[in-house]
Design a protein around this motif. Structure first.
Motif, PDB file in Angstrom:
ATOM      1  N   GLY A 323       5.842 -18.395 -39.274  1.00 61.13           N
ATOM      2  CA  GLY A 323       5.728 -17.019 -39.724  1.00 61.13           C
ATOM      3  C   GLY A 323       4.487 -16.797 -40.575  1.00 61.13           C
ATOM      4  O   GLY A 323       3.806 -15.766 -40.445  1.00 61.13           O
ATOM      5  N   ILE A 324       4.180 -17.753 -41.438  1.00 61.66           N
ATOM      6  CA  ILE A 324       2.990 -17.629 -42.278  1.00 61.66           C
ATOM      7  C   ILE A 324       1.733 -17.647 -41.423  1.00 61.66           C
ATOM      8  O   ILE A 324       0.814 -16.844 -41.621  1.00 61.66           O
ATOM      9  N   VAL A 325       1.668 -18.562 -40.448  1.00 59.71           N
ATOM     10  CA  VAL A 325       0.511 -18.629 -39.553  1.00 59.71           C
ATOM     11  C   VAL A 325       0.360 -17.328 -38.781  1.00 59.71           C
ATOM     12  O   VAL A 325      -0.734 -16.761 -38.681  1.00 59.71           O
ATOM     13  N   CYS A 326       1.462 -16.828 -38.249  1.00 63.54           N
ATOM     14  CA  CYS A 326       1.432 -15.588 -37.477  1.00 63.54           C
ATOM     15  C   CYS A 326       0.949 -14.432 -38.352  1.00 63.54           C
ATOM     16  O   CYS A 326       0.129 -13.602 -37.923  1.00 63.54           O
ATOM     17  N   GLY A 327       1.441 -14.364 -39.594  1.00 69.53           N
ATOM     18  CA  GLY A 327       1.048 -13.286 -40.484  1.00 69.53           C
ATOM     19  C   GLY A 327      -0.424 -13.336 -40.854  1.00 69.53           C
ATOM     20  O   GLY A 327      -1.107 -12.301 -40.887  1.00 69.53           O
ATOM     21  N   LEU A 328      -0.928 -14.530 -41.139  1.00 67.23           N
ATOM     22  CA  LEU A 328      -2.347 -14.672 -41.475  1.00 67.23           C
ATOM     23  C   LEU A 328      -3.232 -14.263 -40.308  1.00 67.23           C
ATOM     24  O   LEU A 328      -4.244 -13.557 -40.476  1.00 67.23           O
ATOM     25  N   LEU A 329      -2.854 -14.692 -39.099  1.00 70.93           N
ATOM     26  CA  LEU A 329      -3.623 -14.316 -37.915  1.00 70.93           C
ATOM     27  C   LEU A 329      -3.533 -12.810 -37.649  1.00 70.93           C
ATOM     28  O   LEU A 329      -4.504 -12.193 -37.189  1.00 70.93           O
ATOM     29  N   ALA A 330      -2.368 -12.219 -37.953  1.00 68.58           N
ATOM     30  CA  ALA A 330      -2.221 -10.775 -37.776  1.00 68.58           C
ATOM     31  C   ALA A 330      -3.146 -10.024 -38.726  1.00 68.58           C
ATOM     32  O   ALA A 330      -3.749  -9.010 -38.341  1.00 68.58           O
ATOM     33  N   MET A 331      -3.279 -10.503 -39.956  1.00 61.05           N
ATOM     34  CA  MET A 331      -4.194  -9.865 -40.900  1.00 61.05           C
ATOM     35  C   MET A 331      -5.628  -9.933 -40.392  1.00 61.05           C
ATOM     36  O   MET A 331      -6.377  -8.954 -40.471  1.00 61.05           O
ATOM     37  N   MET A 332      -6.016 -11.092 -39.857  1.00 65.57           N
ATOM     38  CA  MET A 332      -7.357 -11.223 -39.290  1.00 65.57           C
ATOM     39  C   MET A 332      -7.540 -10.288 -38.101  1.00 65.57           C
ATOM     40  O   MET A 332      -8.596  -9.665 -37.938  1.00 65.57           O
ATOM     41  N   THR A 333      -6.499 -10.190 -37.270  1.00 64.43           N
ATOM     42  CA  THR A 333      -6.565  -9.296 -36.116  1.00 64.43           C
ATOM     43  C   THR A 333      -6.743  -7.848 -36.558  1.00 64.43           C
ATOM     44  O   THR A 333      -7.507  -7.087 -35.963  1.00 64.43           O
ATOM     45  N   GLY A 334      -6.026  -7.469 -37.625  1.00 66.40           N
ATOM     46  CA  GLY A 334      -6.165  -6.120 -38.140  1.00 66.40           C
ATOM     47  C   GLY A 334      -7.573  -5.828 -38.624  1.00 66.40           C
ATOM     48  O   GLY A 334      -8.119  -4.750 -38.372  1.00 66.40           O
ATOM     49  N   LEU A 335      -8.165  -6.782 -39.318  1.00 67.33           N
ATOM     50  CA  LEU A 335      -9.527  -6.593 -39.814  1.00 67.33           C
ATOM     51  C   LEU A 335     -10.534  -6.513 -38.671  1.00 67.33           C
ATOM     52  O   LEU A 335     -11.568  -5.859 -38.788  1.00 67.33           O
ATOM     53  N   LEU A 336     -10.235  -7.205 -37.579  1.00 67.58           N
ATOM     54  CA  LEU A 336     -11.129  -7.215 -36.424  1.00 67.58           C
ATOM     55  C   LEU A 336     -10.535  -6.416 -35.259  1.00 67.58           C
ATOM     56  O   LEU A 336     -10.776  -6.735 -34.095  1.00 67.58           O
ATOM     57  N   ALA A 337      -9.768  -5.390 -35.572  1.00 70.00           N
ATOM     58  CA  ALA A 337      -9.044  -4.645 -34.541  1.00 70.00           C
ATOM     59  C   ALA A 337      -9.938  -4.149 -33.408  1.00 70.00           C
ATOM     60  O   ALA A 337      -9.614  -4.367 -32.232  1.00 70.00           O
ATOM     61  N   PRO A 338     -11.071  -3.511 -33.680  1.00 70.52           N
ATOM     62  CA  PRO A 338     -11.897  -3.021 -32.561  1.00 70.52           C
ATOM     63  C   PRO A 338     -12.388  -4.145 -31.658  1.00 70.52           C
ATOM     64  O   PRO A 338     -12.345  -4.022 -30.426  1.00 70.52           O
ATOM     65  N   ALA A 339     -12.846  -5.259 -32.264  1.00 70.87           N
ATOM     66  CA  ALA A 339     -13.336  -6.378 -31.460  1.00 70.87           C
ATOM     67  C   ALA A 339     -12.208  -7.016 -30.665  1.00 70.87           C
ATOM     68  O   ALA A 339     -12.369  -7.380 -29.495  1.00 70.87           O
TER      69      ALA A 339
END
Length: 427
Positions: A323-339
């Motif tokens: 869950g922690i790994v998934c959440g951290l990656l989700a935050m990165m995905t959010g920051l790079l949403a357009p890319a």
């Protein structure tokens, strides 16, 4: 395990505090690093890949059809990933179990049906009202008794019906796009059948890598310029009050969050042996939804499919690190949403379908076993059939109506099973 959880829930509800407390002591960084392993990290990655593929396509489809701009869509995606990813990290760490929060997919579909006659600011206003309603219900503590009263076989039959689509998409992809699908399935089966290989390369990771290679070799990776930048630039939307939007959207959105989506998430986590903090999770859904609404993001929920992926394998005590790994990656995905959206649209649909289908096989199997193994089997069957039918009276998803129909049938025709479920364990 399932029978005990079902029969013992009434005692747990009566004795548990209204707001579930985090486990003490909280795990430090060294403990988290020690508990993380190849399996949990892989499950976290796959959970994010799943959440950021098919489900995100629903947002893109709804937004484009509803006339939203690329900037509004990127802001929406930023909200559902970054904010929910942050919540996922904190919740998984505090309660030492995988607690993945993302967004209500049925609710997104409901919103899509309203964008042709409601202004975006009015829809955002409905998001805010929904957040307030979910928060109020969470603070009252009503959610946990309601969920405890729902028979687990009926809930899991609804979950099985929701998950069924992923298995069917897997089979369909084998016929439609064998160049991508067949190598992925072969890699999954090979790694699963050879324990020594499976320990080094988890089956899902092997399918992911082989699929990426197959896409590249076939020349199927076709990125396009979406016209947006690489980094998210949230668009803050001032909500506008509208009675029409409130009446049309608030109840369906709240139902999909509290009963359909959170019900799936709780059922999946209980099936895996965890004890999700239902009331606190509901409060968090309300608070996060209120913040997410301001950047144009639909309501937060405790997701079922992603939590099923996070708990698909590995030791239960260490699954919180997925869950922690998934959440951290989700935050990165959010920051790079357009890319990220640009890359997602560059891969063939079969790649996503096969990956999600393979990852959901065990979860689908477990849901079917729990639904039809012992009690409430007729109600479970009705819940399954209604959910699969995809009927949406009052613009409320079929999963909700499946639960209603299943419980109603069992209440009429399986009264003995309710009595059995209320009997204390060992009585």
């Amino acid at each position: 395990m399932t029978t005990t959880a079902t029969e013992g829930r009434h005692e747990d509800v009566a004795s548990a505090p209204r707001f579930e407390r985090p486990l003490r002591p909280l795990p430090g960084l060294r403990r988290v690093a020690r508990d993380a392993n190849g399996t949990t990290i892989t499950n976290g990655v796959i959970g994010l890949v799943f959440s950021a593929t098919g489900p995100i396509a629903v947002i893109l489809t709804v937004g484009v059809q509803g006339g939203l701009s690329a900037e509004q869509l990127a802001s929406w995606i930023f909200g559902v990933f970054f904010l929910n990813g942050l919540l996922t990290v904190l919740a998984s760490w505090l309660y030492r179990q995988p607690l993945a929060f993302f967004w209500t997919i049925p609710g997104t579909v409901v919103v899509g049906g309203s964008l042709d006659h409601l202004a975006w600011a009015e829809v955002v206003g409905a998001f805010v009202v929904t957040a307030a309603l979910v928060l109020a219900i969470g603070l009252t503590g009503w959610v946990r008794p309601v969920m405890a009263a729902l028979p687990m076989p009926i809930v899991m039959a609804m979950v099985a019906a929701v998950f069924l689509r992923f298995g069917l998409d897997l089979i369909t992809s084998l016929g439609v796009d064998p160049a991508v699908a067949v190598p992925m399935v072969a890699a999954f089966l090979l790694s699963s059948s050879l324990p020594a290989l499976g320990r080094r390369i988890p089956p899902i990771l092997g399918a992911l890598v082989v699929g990426a290679v197959a896409v590249a070799v076939a020349g199927r990776f076709t990125p396009v310029d979406s016209g947006t930048g690489w980094f998210a630039q949230p668009v803050f939307q001032l909500p506008v009050w509208s009675w029409q939007a409130v009446v049309e959207l608030v109840v369906p959105l709240a139902v999909t969050v509290l009963v359909v989506q959170n019900g799936q998430g709780v059922a999946v986590l209980r099936q895996a042996g965890h004890t999700p903090p239902i009331n606190i999770a509901t409060v968090w859904c309300g608070l996060t939804s209120a913040v997410a609404a301001l950047v144009g993001a639909v309501s937060t929920c405790l997701t079922g499919p992603t939590n099923a992926l996070l708990t698909a394998s590995g030791e239960r005590r260490s699954q919180y690190t997925a869950g922690i790994v998934c959440g951290l990656l989700a935050m990165m995905t959010g920051l790079l949403a357009p890319a990220f959206v640009r890359l997602l649209l560059a891969t063939p649909e079969s790649f996503v379908a096969v990956l999600g289908g393979l990852a959901m096989l065990r979860a689908l199997q477990s849901a079917f076993v729990t639904a039809f193994r012992t009690h409430f089997t007729l109600g479970a069957l009705v819940a399954f059939l209604v959910t699969v039918s995809d009927v949406t009276p009052l613009n409320i998803s079929a999963a909700f109506w499946g639960l209603v129909a299943g419980v109603a049938v069992s209440a009429l025709l399986e009264r003995g099973d309710f009595a059995e479920a209320r009997r204390p364990a060992g009585a």
